[in-house]
Scaffold this motif. Structure first.
Motif, mmCIF file in Angstrom:
data_model
loop_
_atom_site.group_PDB
_atom_site.id
_atom_site.type_symbol
_atom_site.label_atom_id
_atom_site.label_comp_id
_atom_site.label_asym_id
_atom_site.label_seq_id
_atom_site.Cartn_x
_atom_site.Cartn_y
_atom_site.Cartn_z
ATOM 1 N N LEU A 173 0.806 -1.225 0.000
ATOM 2 C CA LEU A 173 0.000 0.000 0.000
ATOM 3 C C LEU A 173 0.839 1.275 0.000
ATOM 4 N N ASN A 174 2.135 1.133 0.143
ATOM 5 C CA ASN A 174 2.958 2.322 0.373
ATOM 6 C C ASN A 174 3.814 2.741 -0.817
ATOM 7 N N ASN A 225 5.001 4.268 -4.446
ATOM 8 C CA ASN A 225 4.673 5.540 -5.086
ATOM 9 C C ASN A 225 3.545 5.404 -6.101
ATOM 10 N N THR A 250 0.151 5.091 -4.178
ATOM 11 C CA THR A 250 -0.244 6.330 -3.499
ATOM 12 C C THR A 250 -0.606 7.419 -4.509
ATOM 13 N N THR A 295 -5.409 3.822 -0.500
ATOM 14 C CA THR A 295 -4.500 2.935 -1.218
ATOM 15 C C THR A 295 -5.057 1.507 -1.245
#
Length: 273
Positions: A192-193, A195, A198, A208
């Motif tokens: 979920l993190n 680039n 997001t 996300t």
């Protein structure tokens, strides 16, 4: 919520709620919250030890049984007594039938999954389950099963998320008429993190998690995110209304890194007992 049609004509809601690692004492409340949020597909397993809580939530709801899709799974240590194991699961759930029953892991070292599959076929023939399938089966496990089986699994539930897509296995399943169901669909939060995710979330005013779930749905996966928080359940459910562009889908697909999170089905041998 969109539905997919399995290879025997049974329909399954494409987005469901998984209850892996949900404590038994919390399961009824959490599943009731899921029903209130709109979910109609619940995925449990004997190995999760919370089937009774799922059944209690179903009994407490006013939703017609035919509108709820329930999946449970055969424990690894019970592959040699699948009939008995299924009846224990059915009784724990308090149901006359189960919608989908899966062999949870192949455990090839036991050499029992073909025997177990023949018992699942009997359950299906006796209309105690509406569909049967497998979980964590790799290509060679599927080959072995199909060499001695009259029934093609309806589903193969596998670890699948942007950083671990098992694309060859998923393609093989689909070529055989086996629907692909994704567990750990968010990479246990690890996917979920990035680039790409997001940026897409910001562009759509979405979370996300919604973006990754929308990618799964657009890819044709059945997907069962887990959440115990009612607000997050609703957010995840809303992913069904999020449409991503081809470029956005491709950007998420490009996150493949071959990083498995869970056990390797080629060697996994735990009993779940």
């Amino acid at each position: 919520m969109s539905e997919l049609t399995l290879n025997n004509g049974v329909t399954i809601p494409q987005l469901g709620l998984g209850v892996f690692q949900v404590p038994p004492e919390d399961t009824q409340r959490i599943v009731e919250d899921a029903f209130e949020a709109g979910y109609r597909h619940i995925d449990t397993a004997a190995g999760y030890r919370n089937e009774a809580g799922v059944g209690a939530a179903i009994a407490a709801t006013g939703i017609p049984r035919e509108d709820i899709f329930v999946t449970t799974k055969l424990r690894n240590g019970e592959q040699g007594k699948a009939q008995e194991a299924f009846q224990n699961s059915r009784k724990a759930l308090g149901l006359d039938f189960v919608d989908l029953y899966l062999i949870h892991w192949p455990v090839p070292s036991q050499g029992l999954f073909v025997q177990a599959w023949k018992e699942l076929e009997r359950l299906y023939d006796n209309k105690q389950v509406r569909a049967i399938g497998v979980s964590n089966f790799l290509s060679d496990h599927l080959d072995t099963l199909l060499e001695s089986s009259e029934t093609v699994p309806a589903v193969n539930q596998i670890e699948l998320h942007p950083s671990y897509q098992q694309a060859d296995l998923a393609a093989k399943c689909r070529s055989l008429g086996i629907e692909v169901e994704a567990y750990s669909p968010l990479g246990q939060g690890g996917d979920l993190n990035g680039n790409a995710v997001t940026a897409i979330a910001d562009a759509h005013g979405a979370t996300t998690a919604q973006v990754v779930l929308a990618w799964h749905l657009a890819s044709g996966n059945i997907v069962i995110p887990k959440s115990v928080d009612p607000g997050r359940m609703r957010e995840n459910f809303a992913a069904s209304s999020l449409t991503l562009s081809d470029d956005e889908l491709a950007a998420i697909t490009a996150l493949e890194s071959g990083a498995r999170i869970g056990s390797d089905p080629a060697v996994a041998s735990f009993t779940q007992m």
